[in-house]
Design a protein around this motif. Sequence first.
Motif, mmCIF file in Angstrom:
data_model
loop_
_atom_site.group_PDB
_atom_site.id
_atom_site.type_symbol
_atom_site.label_atom_id
_atom_site.label_comp_id
_atom_site.label_asym_id
_atom_site.label_seq_id
_atom_site.Cartn_x
_atom_site.Cartn_y
_atom_site.Cartn_z
ATOM 1 N N SER A 1 0.891 -1.310 0.198
ATOM 2 C CA SER A 1 -0.015 0.005 0.123
ATOM 3 C C SER A 1 1.287 1.431 -0.222
ATOM 4 N N CYS A 2 0.401 2.349 -0.103
ATOM 5 C CA CYS A 2 1.143 3.430 -0.551
ATOM 6 C C CYS A 2 1.579 4.145 1.158
ATOM 7 N N ILE A 3 2.303 4.602 1.314
ATOM 8 C CA ILE A 3 2.821 5.444 2.653
ATOM 9 C C ILE A 3 1.339 6.422 3.042
ATOM 10 N N ARG A 4 2.154 6.214 4.387
ATOM 11 C CA ARG A 4 1.020 7.323 4.468
ATOM 12 C C ARG A 4 1.800 8.264 5.987
ATOM 13 N N GLY A 5 1.632 9.352 5.719
ATOM 14 C CA GLY A 5 2.636 9.766 6.837
ATOM 15 C C GLY A 5 1.855 9.320 8.348
ATOM 16 N N GLY A 6 3.451 9.323 9.215
ATOM 17 C CA GLY A 6 3.247 9.173 10.808
ATOM 18 C C GLY A 6 3.429 7.701 10.317
ATOM 19 N N GLN A 7 3.384 6.871 9.599
ATOM 20 C CA GLN A 7 4.301 5.322 9.572
ATOM 21 C C GLN A 7 5.415 5.271 9.432
ATOM 22 N N PHE A 8 5.540 3.851 10.313
ATOM 23 C CA PHE A 8 7.191 3.500 10.428
ATOM 24 C C PHE A 8 7.699 3.565 9.151
ATOM 25 N N CYS A 9 8.872 3.993 8.798
ATOM 26 C CA CYS A 9 9.755 3.382 7.925
ATOM 27 C C CYS A 9 10.268 2.715 7.786
ATOM 28 N N SER A 10 11.379 1.572 7.139
ATOM 29 C CA SER A 10 12.586 0.535 6.806
ATOM 30 C C SER A 10 13.637 1.493 6.953
ATOM 31 N N GLN A 11 14.840 1.196 7.967
ATOM 32 C CA GLN A 11 15.763 1.817 8.409
ATOM 33 C C GLN A 11 16.687 2.198 7.623
ATOM 34 N N SER A 12 16.526 1.344 6.365
ATOM 35 C CA SER A 12 16.927 1.732 5.190
ATOM 36 C C SER A 12 16.514 2.942 4.043
ATOM 37 N N MET A 13 15.191 2.888 4.489
ATOM 38 C CA MET A 13 15.055 4.719 3.810
ATOM 39 C C MET A 13 14.990 6.285 4.440
ATOM 40 N N TYR A 14 16.039 5.245 5.231
ATOM 41 C CA TYR A 14 16.247 6.657 6.395
ATOM 42 C C TYR A 14 16.527 8.253 5.671
ATOM 43 N N ASN A 15 16.510 9.283 5.936
ATOM 44 C CA ASN A 15 16.731 10.636 5.501
ATOM 45 C C ASN A 15 16.008 10.563 3.333
ATOM 46 N N LYS A 16 15.546 9.692 3.614
ATOM 47 C CA LYS A 16 15.400 9.513 2.221
ATOM 48 C C LYS A 16 13.773 10.206 1.817
ATOM 49 N N SER A 17 13.357 10.123 0.433
ATOM 50 C CA SER A 17 11.948 10.619 0.499
ATOM 51 C C SER A 17 10.719 9.540 -0.185
ATOM 52 N N GLY A 18 10.055 10.174 0.193
ATOM 53 C CA GLY A 18 9.021 8.987 -0.326
ATOM 54 C C GLY A 18 7.316 9.873 -0.941
ATOM 55 N N TRP A 19 6.306 9.565 -1.481
ATOM 56 C CA TRP A 19 5.186 10.216 -1.451
ATOM 57 C C TRP A 19 4.405 8.872 -1.645
#
Length: 90
Positions: A51-69
């Motif tokens: 599913s598409c990301i949503r604000g406040g959701q956990f993100c993977s440590q590999s995505m740290y400091n990266k942008s998503g939409w």
Amino acid sequence: MQLKSALAGLVIAFVGIAAPVTVAAGPAHAEHAGTSVSAEQLACTTTSSGSCIRGGQFCSQSMYNKSGWDAAGRRYVCKGDRSHPHWMKP
């Protein structure tokens, strides 16, 4: 539909998004890398469940400091506590 998927793949490759993505739908517009693009052209960043990301959701440590939409074309950055980062507005 295959052409739309292929075009989305080229856009993703051009932008350099490393996360798996799906094509977002809707007439909304978003600011992306200084240019205005419609949400139909911008792919959302997906979670491990697809599913598409949503604000406040956990993100993977590999995505740290990266942008998503998200599905609406809003930009989020994976930040916060490095061991438990979340998608937050930049």
